[in-house]
Design an enzyme around this catalytic site. Sequence first.
Site, PDB file in Angstrom:
ATOM      1  N   ASP A 117       0.827  -1.209   0.000  1.00  0.00           N
ATOM      2  CA  ASP A 117       0.000   0.000   0.000  1.00  0.00           C
ATOM      3  C   ASP A 117       0.861   1.259   0.000  1.00  0.00           C
ATOM      4  O   ASP A 117       0.508   2.265  -0.638  1.00  0.00           O
ATOM      5  CB  ASP A 117      -0.957  -0.001   1.192  1.00  0.00           C
ATOM      6  CG  ASP A 117      -0.254  -0.211   2.537  1.00  0.00           C
ATOM      7  OD1 ASP A 117       0.873  -0.741   2.559  1.00  0.00           O
ATOM      8  OD2 ASP A 117      -0.847   0.166   3.570  1.00  0.00           O
ATOM      9  N   ARG A 118       2.006   1.204   0.672  1.00  0.00           N
ATOM     10  CA  ARG A 118       2.892   2.373   0.730  1.00  0.00           C
ATOM     11  C   ARG A 118       3.566   2.603  -0.623  1.00  0.00           C
ATOM     12  O   ARG A 118       3.745   3.752  -1.055  1.00  0.00           O
ATOM     13  CB  ARG A 118       3.916   2.194   1.843  1.00  0.00           C
ATOM     14  CG  ARG A 118       3.270   1.976   3.209  1.00  0.00           C
ATOM     15  CD  ARG A 118       4.277   1.717   4.305  1.00  0.00           C
ATOM     16  NE  ARG A 118       4.940   2.963   4.712  1.00  0.00           N
ATOM     17  CZ  ARG A 118       5.881   3.018   5.644  1.00  0.00           C
ATOM     18  NH1 ARG A 118       6.292   1.904   6.230  1.00  0.00           N
ATOM     19  NH2 ARG A 118       6.434   4.171   5.965  1.00  0.00           N
TER      20      ARG A 118
END
EC number: 2.7.1.33
Length: 263
Positions: A117-118
């Site tokens: 997600d990052r």
Amino acid sequence: MNKQAATEKLVAVDIGNTSVNIGIFEGEQLLANWHLGSVAQRMADEYASLLLGLLQHADIQAGELNRVIMCSVVPPLTTTFEEVFKTYFKATPLVVGAGIKSGVKIRMDNPREVGADRIVNAAAARVLYPGACIIVDMGTATTFDTLSESGEYIGGAIAPGIATSAQAIVEKTSKLPKIEIIHPAKAIGSNTVSAMQSGVYFGYIGLVEELVRRIQAELGQKARVVATGGYASLIAEGSRIFDIVRPDLTLQGLRFIYQMNKV
């Protein structure tokens, strides 16, 4: 452009610890966006039923959705949603991970430790907001991801999310009640609930602002600060630290990454 290409749609799925964020794109346009609860015990058939119902309500045909990209921090749900799309949509999802092009150079001690997600958020910010950037993603955890002036991912910070903090204070004490997370009108609470709401909300803003300031100082330059995640809009009401509030940043990042990896 032929009619088939013009109506081609993409499903972007962000599987988090608390919720599953699903977006339907037609080209650059986000046609629909839904959130489902992250429940590891929920079967693929159950998630498929929920998703098919939402698609019907939005007047989107399931047969149009054969392009799917996912990022996930919950491995059991990754498997579940792969089954959903393979069984009900005849589509094999592209899952963000090793071997997937993101356009982001990662300058970390161990690049494999960086959550999908990052990386997706960084990919979105690199395209939408070029230059030095701090992405603050406010969910179950709050992550601070930093891009250098040249768009390289150079690290960040991880802190408890605001709801996680509120839950912890209830679980670790015997008399404090559960509270709704709101933007209080004042810091001085006149009862237990309002005092807790003040401490959680304004204390969380203090955490975010201090970390952003320290990251800015270490960068040695003014970086654009982008807020995203489920609590971004609420926190932005009480803070001027953010330059941009972009709740759909992760979905946009998934769209960009899909384009980079199209065969």
